[in-house]
Enzyme design. Structure first.
Site, PDB file in Angstrom:
ATOM      1  N   GLY A  40       0.809  -1.208   0.000  1.00  0.00           N
ATOM      2  CA  GLY A  40       0.000   0.000   0.000  1.00  0.00           C
ATOM      3  C   GLY A  40       0.848   1.266   0.000  1.00  0.00           C
ATOM      4  O   GLY A  40       0.539   2.236  -0.696  1.00  0.00           O
ATOM      5  N   ASP A  61      10.143  -7.233  -2.548  1.00  0.00           N
ATOM      6  CA  ASP A  61       8.911  -7.882  -2.080  1.00  0.00           C
ATOM      7  C   ASP A  61       8.924  -9.316  -2.572  1.00  0.00           C
ATOM      8  O   ASP A  61       9.181  -9.559  -3.754  1.00  0.00           O
ATOM      9  CB  ASP A  61       7.665  -7.152  -2.598  1.00  0.00           C
ATOM     10  CG  ASP A  61       6.462  -7.379  -1.696  1.00  0.00           C
ATOM     11  OD1 ASP A  61       6.184  -8.553  -1.389  1.00  0.00           O
ATOM     12  OD2 ASP A  61       5.824  -6.396  -1.285  1.00  0.00           O
ATOM     13  N   SER A  68      -7.092  -9.116  -2.939  1.00  0.00           N
ATOM     14  CA  SER A  68      -7.374  -8.202  -1.818  1.00  0.00           C
ATOM     15  C   SER A  68      -6.372  -7.051  -1.743  1.00  0.00           C
ATOM     16  O   SER A  68      -6.577  -6.102  -0.993  1.00  0.00           O
ATOM     17  CB  SER A  68      -7.387  -8.965  -0.494  1.00  0.00           C
ATOM     18  OG  SER A  68      -6.091  -9.459  -0.211  1.00  0.00           O
ATOM     19  N   ASP A 129       5.343  -4.514   5.928  1.00  0.00           N
ATOM     20  CA  ASP A 129       4.185  -4.752   6.786  1.00  0.00           C
ATOM     21  C   ASP A 129       4.525  -5.609   8.001  1.00  0.00           C
ATOM     22  O   ASP A 129       3.668  -6.265   8.558  1.00  0.00           O
ATOM     23  CB  ASP A 129       3.034  -5.386   5.987  1.00  0.00           C
ATOM     24  CG  ASP A 129       3.419  -6.721   5.396  1.00  0.00           C
ATOM     25  OD1 ASP A 129       4.581  -7.138   5.577  1.00  0.00           O
ATOM     26  OD2 ASP A 129       2.566  -7.351   4.756  1.00  0.00           O
ATOM     27  N   CYS A 186      -2.379  -4.835   8.557  1.00  0.00           N
ATOM     28  CA  CYS A 186      -3.530  -4.490   7.705  1.00  0.00           C
ATOM     29  C   CYS A 186      -4.430  -5.684   7.457  1.00  0.00           C
ATOM     30  O   CYS A 186      -5.654  -5.557   7.432  1.00  0.00           O
ATOM     31  CB  CYS A 186      -3.042  -3.942   6.368  1.00  0.00           C
ATOM     32  SG  CYS A 186      -2.189  -2.383   6.497  1.00  0.00           S
ATOM     33  N   CYS A 332      -4.640 -18.948  15.615  1.00  0.00           N
ATOM     34  CA  CYS A 332      -4.775 -17.682  14.889  1.00  0.00           C
ATOM     35  C   CYS A 332      -4.867 -17.999  13.406  1.00  0.00           C
ATOM     36  O   CYS A 332      -5.232 -19.123  13.030  1.00  0.00           O
ATOM     37  CB  CYS A 332      -3.633 -16.716  15.207  1.00  0.00           C
ATOM     38  SG  CYS A 332      -2.040 -17.234  14.555  1.00  0.00           S
TER      39      CYS A 332
END
Lengths: 374, 88
Positions: A40, A61, A68, A129, A186, A332
């Protein structure tokens, strides 16, 4: 080397700014900027830096484009679904500005290799992130003396600071220690799609200022942005003399990886596969208590029957709700947060806590393909 | 003394989603005590058992950082609770 006719035409509006002009544009062309995280924040930062004529752009990355992502990661379009972000981003940036060189680094940043990678760049923009990556990048930047423009986002809020080694605090001066899992990212908490657009373009602004030497960078200042109230706040942040990496007696002199979840687990935490948990639950009367430590909305999307929801952030003060015996199983999405929960539970006296390895994703993959997972 | 407290987004689950609340107290310790009475558990997210500000949290009174709980808070001040964010 002077600008070509094509470059003069492309960067005409920069050349009209006396603060930038041909000299500034040449500095931009000579600059090598590494963008950590093509998400983002990295998307708008990369697009604007490419458009501005930043001569070498590196994109780090290891992830692939997911549907999404497209709500905010404007570097990608629907046709890029499934592609490596670094590669898809490189193609997009090359199409935007063929005058620059874009390098795709489709890898996960690790302590080994981070210095060699960053040494090839003059400035780093961090939009990753993970807190562990943020510390790794910060430490490497301090060690190499590279400026770092760092931003982070959560739901409707963002933060931005520029760190210039020797001229102000570093990320560890601001937040000496934080662990992934204690703060939702996020994917777990949600994020307003346009929010990283604001913060990512501010990062590009800071990078351009540092490269061209124009203006006053956000050094020693933390800028926060509240999209709901449309408010910016600014705070003074000072260098810590006892900072572990940039202080007077640093204890971190080389980049280091965070302890792996398994290694971080104290003795006494059991590791349970999804299939093993399924077998345990079938025993009925001896089924263990199930503690789901995801955020409430993730829990609401789908959870195991009889699981109790205690989000990881609330666990420290809700540990009394966890049965001390019976071998509570912590759950989780993918197994990271639940491992931290196990460690907390163990320290609080919960006997033989277990971690569902791979989390609900593993459950959906190995036990119940119909299980919805947020 | 009445002040405004701006709460970091990750702690909004304690304040029923409110980002801005009113607090009372003459020091940071008193303001956080006031918050804890109304939003049980919120103080522990910011302050550890030794009354130290947690290393992933920062507290500011107006634009100045408060390094400990004795920091004075005056009427009309804004206490900002900032949390390390990981999202990108």
């Amino acid at each position: 080397m002077t600008l070509s006719a094509a470059e003069r035409a492309r960067y005409q509006r920069h050349l009209s700014l006396k603060e930038i002009g041909a000299a500034g544009q040449e500095k931009l062309r000579a600059a090598r900027v590494l963008i950590v995280g093509a998400g983002g924040l990295g998307s708008p930062a990369a697009l604007y830096l490419a458009a501005a004529g930043c001569g070498t752009l590196g994109l780090v990355d290891f992830d692939r484009v997911d549907i999404s992502n497209l709500q905010r990661q404007v570097l990608f379009d629907t046709a890029a679904l499934g592609q490596l972000k670094a590669e898809a981003g490189r193609e997009r940036l090359a199409a935007l500005n063929p005058e620059i060189r874009v390098v795709a680094h489709a890898l996960e940043l690790k302590a080994t290799g981070v210095l060699a990678l960053l040494a090839g760049y003059d400035l780093v923009v961090d939009g990753s992130d993970r807190l562990s990556t943020r510390y790794l990048v910060n430490d490497a930047c301090v060690i190499l003396g590279r400026p770092l423009v760092s931003a982070a986002i959560h739901r409707f809020e963002g933060q931005l600071t520029t760190y210039v080694p020797g001229r102000g605090p570093c990320y560890r001066c601001l937040f000496p220690q934080a662990a992934d899992g204690m703060v939702a990212n996020c994917a777990e908490a949600g994020v307003l799609g346009v929010l990283p657009g604001v913060l990512g373009t501010l990062q590009a602004t800071e990078a351009i200022k540092l490269i061209t030497g124009v203006g006053t960078p956000l050094v020693g200042r933390l800028l926060t942005y509240d999209a709901l109230e449309l408010r910016f706040h600014e705070f003074r942040v000072e260098r810590r003399r006892d900072c572990a990496v940039c202080g007077e007696a640093p204890t971190i002199t080389a980049p280091r990886d965070p302890p792996a979840p398994a290694a971080a687990a104290a003795d006494g935490v059991r590791r349970l596969s999804a299939r093993a948990l399924s077998a345990l639950l079938e025993t009925g009367a001896h089924a263990p208590p199930l503690i789901d430590v995801r955020e409430p909305w993730e829990f609401a999307t789908g959870h195991l029957p009889d699981a109790v929801n205690i989000p990881l952030g609330e666990l420290p003060e809700r540990l009394a709700e966890v049965p001390r015996t019976g071998g509570a199983v912590f759950i989780c999405r993918s197994g990271g947060r639940s491992m931290r929960a196990c460690t907390l539970a163990l320290a609080a006296g919960v006997a033989a806590p277990a971690n569902l390895e791979g989390g609900m994703l593993a459950w959906a993959a190995d036990v119940d393909p119909t299980q919805p997972v947020a | 003394m009445s002040c405004t407290v701006r709460i970091a987004s990750p702690l909004h689950s304690y304040t029923a989603g409110a980002a801005r609340i009113e607090g009372r107290g003459n020091t940071l310790a008193e303001v956080l005590g006031d918050l804890e009475r109304r939003f049980p558990g919120i103080r522990f997210r910011m302050i550890d058992e030794q009354d130290r500000i947690r290393p992933h949290m920062r507290l500011f009174v107006n634009s100045e950082e408060a390094r400990d709980l004795a920091a004075p808070v005056r009427g009309g001040d804004t206490v900002h609770v900032i949390c390390a964010l990981s999202g990108g």
